[in-house]
Design an enzyme around this catalytic site. Structure first.
Site, mmCIF file in Angstrom:
data_model
loop_
_atom_site.group_PDB
_atom_site.id
_atom_site.type_symbol
_atom_site.label_atom_id
_atom_site.label_comp_id
_atom_site.label_asym_id
_atom_site.label_seq_id
_atom_site.Cartn_x
_atom_site.Cartn_y
_atom_site.Cartn_z
ATOM 1 N N SER A 90 113.267 35.072 51.200
ATOM 2 C CA SER A 90 114.240 34.001 51.114
ATOM 3 C C SER A 90 115.250 34.167 52.264
ATOM 4 O O SER A 90 115.001 34.951 53.181
ATOM 5 C CB SER A 90 114.912 34.098 49.747
ATOM 6 O OG SER A 90 115.741 33.011 49.550
ATOM 7 N N LEU A 91 116.356 33.478 52.210
ATOM 8 C CA LEU A 91 117.368 33.577 53.264
ATOM 9 C C LEU A 91 118.727 33.869 52.648
ATOM 10 O O LEU A 91 119.053 33.333 51.581
ATOM 11 C CB LEU A 91 117.476 32.251 54.031
ATOM 12 C CG LEU A 91 116.337 31.876 54.970
ATOM 13 C CD1 LEU A 91 116.483 30.415 55.398
ATOM 14 C CD2 LEU A 91 116.324 32.781 56.188
ATOM 15 N N LYS B 229 117.211 23.270 57.438
ATOM 16 C CA LYS B 229 116.734 23.968 56.247
ATOM 17 C C LYS B 229 116.226 22.895 55.281
ATOM 18 O O LYS B 229 117.020 22.187 54.652
ATOM 19 C CB LYS B 229 117.864 24.786 55.615
ATOM 20 C CG LYS B 229 117.422 25.593 54.404
ATOM 21 C CD LYS B 229 118.543 26.516 53.980
ATOM 22 C CE LYS B 229 118.260 27.374 52.779
ATOM 23 N NZ LYS B 229 117.443 26.877 51.728
ATOM 24 N N ARG C 57 105.447 30.621 47.319
ATOM 25 C CA ARG C 57 106.231 31.820 47.607
ATOM 26 C C ARG C 57 106.179 32.819 46.451
ATOM 27 O O ARG C 57 106.132 34.024 46.658
ATOM 28 C CB ARG C 57 107.695 31.431 47.886
ATOM 29 C CG ARG C 57 108.535 32.625 48.257
ATOM 30 C CD ARG C 57 109.923 32.213 48.686
ATOM 31 N NE ARG C 57 110.646 31.565 47.597
ATOM 32 C CZ ARG C 57 111.876 31.106 47.704
ATOM 33 N NH1 ARG C 57 112.502 31.177 48.846
ATOM 34 N NH2 ARG C 57 112.488 30.539 46.688
ATOM 35 N N GLU D 281 107.817 24.549 54.726
ATOM 36 C CA GLU D 281 108.321 23.877 53.529
ATOM 37 C C GLU D 281 107.514 22.602 53.285
ATOM 38 O O GLU D 281 107.291 21.821 54.206
ATOM 39 C CB GLU D 281 109.794 23.529 53.763
ATOM 40 C CG GLU D 281 110.610 23.383 52.528
ATOM 41 C CD GLU D 281 111.108 24.706 51.923
ATOM 42 O OE1 GLU D 281 110.682 25.798 52.363
ATOM 43 O OE2 GLU D 281 111.923 24.617 50.995
ATOM 44 N N LYS E 162 118.167 31.570 63.619
ATOM 45 C CA LYS E 162 117.288 32.739 63.700
ATOM 46 C C LYS E 162 117.407 33.402 65.067
ATOM 47 O O LYS E 162 117.625 32.722 66.077
ATOM 48 C CB LYS E 162 115.819 32.322 63.510
ATOM 49 C CG LYS E 162 115.536 31.701 62.161
ATOM 50 C CD LYS E 162 114.116 31.184 62.062
ATOM 51 C CE LYS E 162 113.930 30.469 60.730
ATOM 52 N NZ LYS E 162 112.685 29.733 60.621
ATOM 53 N N LYS F 180 124.595 26.918 54.725
ATOM 54 C CA LYS F 180 124.400 25.929 53.656
ATOM 55 C C LYS F 180 125.343 24.738 53.841
ATOM 56 O O LYS F 180 126.519 24.907 54.181
ATOM 57 C CB LYS F 180 124.671 26.565 52.292
ATOM 58 C CG LYS F 180 123.594 27.537 51.839
ATOM 59 C CD LYS F 180 122.386 26.854 51.226
ATOM 60 C CE LYS F 180 122.590 26.625 49.753
ATOM 61 N NZ LYS F 180 121.376 26.061 49.122
HETATM 62 S S1 IVH Z 1 112.926 30.851 57.401
HETATM 63 C C1 IVH Z 1 111.888 35.131 56.169
HETATM 64 N N1 IVH Z 1 113.401 28.364 58.040
HETATM 65 O O1 IVH Z 1 114.721 28.157 52.527
HETATM 66 C C2 IVH Z 1 112.638 33.894 56.356
HETATM 67 N N2 IVH Z 1 113.281 28.916 55.735
HETATM 68 O O2 IVH Z 1 116.656 29.489 50.811
HETATM 69 C C3 IVH Z 1 111.827 32.751 55.963
HETATM 70 N N3 IVH Z 1 113.554 26.992 54.232
HETATM 71 O O3 IVH Z 1 112.516 30.595 51.291
HETATM 72 C C4 IVH Z 1 112.544 31.538 55.846
HETATM 73 N N4 IVH Z 1 113.770 25.459 55.790
HETATM 74 O O4 IVH Z 1 111.575 28.205 51.702
HETATM 75 C C5 IVH Z 1 113.235 29.241 57.045
HETATM 76 N N5 IVH Z 1 113.755 26.173 58.743
HETATM 77 C C6 IVH Z 1 113.599 27.054 57.764
HETATM 78 C C7 IVH Z 1 113.629 26.666 56.407
HETATM 79 C C8 IVH Z 1 113.486 27.636 55.411
HETATM 80 C C9 IVH Z 1 113.723 25.685 54.480
HETATM 81 C C10 IVH Z 1 113.487 27.564 52.869
HETATM 82 C C11 IVH Z 1 112.452 28.642 52.703
HETATM 83 C C12 IVH Z 1 113.219 29.835 52.228
HETATM 84 C C13 IVH Z 1 114.428 29.182 51.620
HETATM 85 C C14 IVH Z 1 115.594 30.124 51.464
#
Ligand code: IVH
Length: 397
Positions: free
Chosen positions: A100-101, A134, A155, A189, A311, A335
């Protein structure tokens, strides 16, 4: 639209500033129970009504208490689990953990994340950052072998997910067959765009099924449902990829932006192709400007976003930063405020819908949602009103 009980309506507060503190150990245990129920409603396909703001608020209250009382935090607290432990684990092992993030909520939070990254690296990040939307759907891993989409896995708990390959062929942007014989795993996603969500609910209503409360719940339910008599189109955007079977299609030396470019060249849609785009920047100050730009686009995007993800672009720096048990240290979610709001059902009027059929429309106490004033919502058909036991004066999301 979702109906709240009076108790839920009273407990649901829309902003972080309205967040109540958890008062003591007993209140903490009660909050954990509420959080478990809420996370199932937030990530799951249940129709238990919890709006996004309520969920965020509850989660932050629990986290604040746990930070202040590290010795007393429950070992099984949902905050320690990927996706707050809401999703069933499933029996398919992930190639590497699907994490997750961590979240920040303001520019100061992003700066603090930058400082912690610098501490982990032992120097200021030199490889730059990427900034992308996101997407507010469900995370999946999709495995391509020799250009053919073989398996889709949710996931789950981050180490094991559920096989949901039954949706292969229904997801735009995630083709069953690529034009190149590439072998790799793509992560991203899956979601309903607004248009797809409306169509999905029309199909559901026509089949006598309960309409989805929101696109995210609809996505979770659609991934899980293996025996529906109808298929619903969804959309995918990749936000990551990794090598599979040692095929070498995704080199370990590729930057994040290069990885997504390779995936796009193979025929899978990535966040770079969303209207919000994927931006490569040198500094976190520039990243903050891109966050603001994407946030400003939010009302006109054809799908839901709940934040912006920043990132580390350089794979060597990402590897050096490493990961914790739930989230990587090389990425952070900025967020955005929740866009679900509560209001009151004032009246119901009958309009001729797109298909020429008379359809009920809810007239709502005007409510501001992310800069737009919302006064109406579709109610689909009379059966749906009965199923929801909807009455004038009800509090609804
Ligand atoms: S990176 C290891 N990039 O947000 C990191 N996640 O709240 C992997 N999500 O579990 C995630 N858009 O399902 C990443 N541009 C994006 C994203 C994203 C949506 C989701 C993802 C993650 C969740 C965390």
């Amino acid at each position: 639209m979702t109906i709240l009980s009076a108790e839920e309506a009273l407990s649901a507060m829309p902003t972080r500033s309205a967040m109540p503190a958890v008062a003591g150990p007993e209140a903490y245990r009660a909050a954990l129970t509420r959080l478990r129920d809420a996370s199932r409603a937030y990530y799951g396909d249940g129709d238990s009504p919890v709006d996004d703001a309520t969920y965020d608020r509850l989660r932050l209250a629990v986290l604040d208490w746990e930070r202040a009382h590290p010795g007393e935090a429950g070992p099984d607290s949902p905050t320690g689990l990927v996706g707050d432990g809401a999703a069933p684990a499933g029996d398919v092992a992930h190639t590497t953990r699907l994490l997750s993030l961590d979240n920040v909520f303001d520019p100061a939070g992003l700066t603090a994340w930058g400082a912690s990254l610098q501490r982990r690296l032992g120097h200021e990040s030199a490889g730059g950052f990427t900034v992308e939307p996101k997407l507010d759907g469900a995370a999946i891993a999709a495995r391509y072998r020799a250009g053919r989409l073989e398996q889709i896995v949710t996931r789950g708990n981050g180490t094991h997910g559920e096989d949901v390959s039954h949706v292969i062929g229904t997801i735009e942007g995630l083709p069953e067959q690529l034009p190149v014989p590439a072998t790799f795993e793509v992560r991203g996603e899956v979601l309903f765009t607004q248009q797809q969500f409306e169509t999905a609910n029309e199909v559901r209503a026509a089949h006598g099924a309960q309409v989805f409360a929101n696109p995210r719940n609809g996505t979770a339910g659609t991934l899980r449902a293996k025996d529906r008599p109808y298929r619903l189109a969804m959309t995918f955007w990749a936000y990551g990829a990794l090598d599979l079977d040692g095929a070498g299609f995704i080199p370990a030396t590729a930057t994040h932006a290069e990885t997504l470019a390779a995936v796009a060249a193979a025929g899978v849609r990535t966040t770079a192709e969303t209207p919000a785009g994927l931006h490569v920047v040198a500094t976190l100050a520039e990243a903050q400007r891109k966050v603001d730009e994407i946030a400003a686009l939010r009302p006109v995007l054809p799908f839901g976003i709940d934040g912006v993800v920043i990132k580390t672009n350089d794979p060597a720096e990402a590897a050096a930063a490493g990961a914790g048990s739930r989230f990587p240290h090389w990425a952070i979610a900025f967020k955005l405020p929740a866009v679900e709001r509560q209001t009151v059902l004032k009246d119901v009027v009958w309009d001729v819908g797109r298909t020429g059929v008379l359809a009920p429309t809810a007239i709502l106490e005007p409510v501001d949602i992310d800069g737009s004033t919302v006064t109406r919502a579709t109610l689909h058909n009379p059966a749906d009103i009965r199923r929801r036991d909807l009455h004038l004066g009800d509090t609804v999301i």
